[in-house]
Scaffold this motif. Structure first.
Motif, mmCIF file in Angstrom:
data_model
loop_
_atom_site.group_PDB
_atom_site.id
_atom_site.type_symbol
_atom_site.label_atom_id
_atom_site.label_comp_id
_atom_site.label_asym_id
_atom_site.label_seq_id
_atom_site.Cartn_x
_atom_site.Cartn_y
_atom_site.Cartn_z
ATOM 1 N N ASN A 1 34.955 35.795 44.514
ATOM 2 C CA ASN A 1 36.104 34.911 44.340
ATOM 3 C C ASN A 1 37.415 35.670 44.491
ATOM 4 N N TRP A 2 38.425 34.942 44.975
ATOM 5 C CA TRP A 2 39.813 35.403 44.927
ATOM 6 C C TRP A 2 40.578 34.433 44.017
ATOM 7 N N TYR A 3 41.270 34.992 43.046
ATOM 8 C CA TYR A 3 42.154 34.236 42.175
ATOM 9 C C TYR A 3 43.583 34.756 42.360
ATOM 10 N N CYS B 1 40.496 39.931 42.769
ATOM 11 C CA CYS B 1 39.110 39.772 43.191
ATOM 12 C C CYS B 1 38.251 39.599 41.939
ATOM 13 N N ASN B 2 37.240 38.762 42.032
ATOM 14 C CA ASN B 2 36.424 38.453 40.850
ATOM 15 C C ASN B 2 34.966 38.268 41.241
ATOM 16 N N VAL B 3 34.100 38.716 40.365
ATOM 17 C CA VAL B 3 32.668 38.445 40.512
ATOM 18 C C VAL B 3 32.092 38.235 39.118
ATOM 19 N N VAL B 4 31.113 37.374 39.031
ATOM 20 C CA VAL B 4 30.407 37.165 37.769
ATOM 21 C C VAL B 4 29.020 37.779 37.897
ATOM 22 N N VAL B 5 28.830 38.884 37.221
ATOM 23 C CA VAL B 5 27.538 39.565 37.161
ATOM 24 C C VAL B 5 27.171 39.618 35.685
#
Length: 114
Positions: free
Chosen positions: A35-37, A95-99
């Motif tokens: 994701n981009w926020y 930049c975002n990631v859900v791990v």
């Protein structure tokens, strides 16, 4: 550990273009949605675009037709091509990631100004 490092921000005039990149490490990049926020001055953080592991994409209405998100599963990078920039695109982009839990980069500042 998960690390996200953004780059590519800067100062640009309205109508101009910028390309943001996010280098990811510490997880199996190709299997995760990226994701981009962005967070504009005095506002909350909002989703700009996302790209799934299968390449499917989603965009905020405000950027549809102007921004393009892409990923390189060899280089473990996700990019955001921003064209026809407007004053209201001024923000810090993350930049975002859900791990298991969410991870964020340090952000890169985009300023659109005359």
């Amino acid at each position: 550990q998960v690390q996200l490092v953004e780059s590519g921000g800067g100062l640009v005039q309205p109508g101009g273009s910028l390309r943001l990149s996010c280098a990811a490490s510490g997880f199996i990049f190709r299997t995760y949605r990226m994701n981009w926020y962005r967070q504009a001055p005095g506002k909350g953080r909002e989703l700009v675009a996302r790209i799934n592991s299968d390449g499917g994409t989603l965009y905020a209405d405000s950027v549809k037709g102007r921004f393009t998100i892409s990923r390189d599963n060899v280089k473990n990078t996700v990019s955001l091509q921003m064209d026809s920039l407007k004053l209201e695109d001024t923000a810090v982009y993350y930049c975002n990631v859900v791990v298991v839990s969410g991870y964020w980069g340090q952000g890169t500042r985009v300023t659109v100004s005359e």
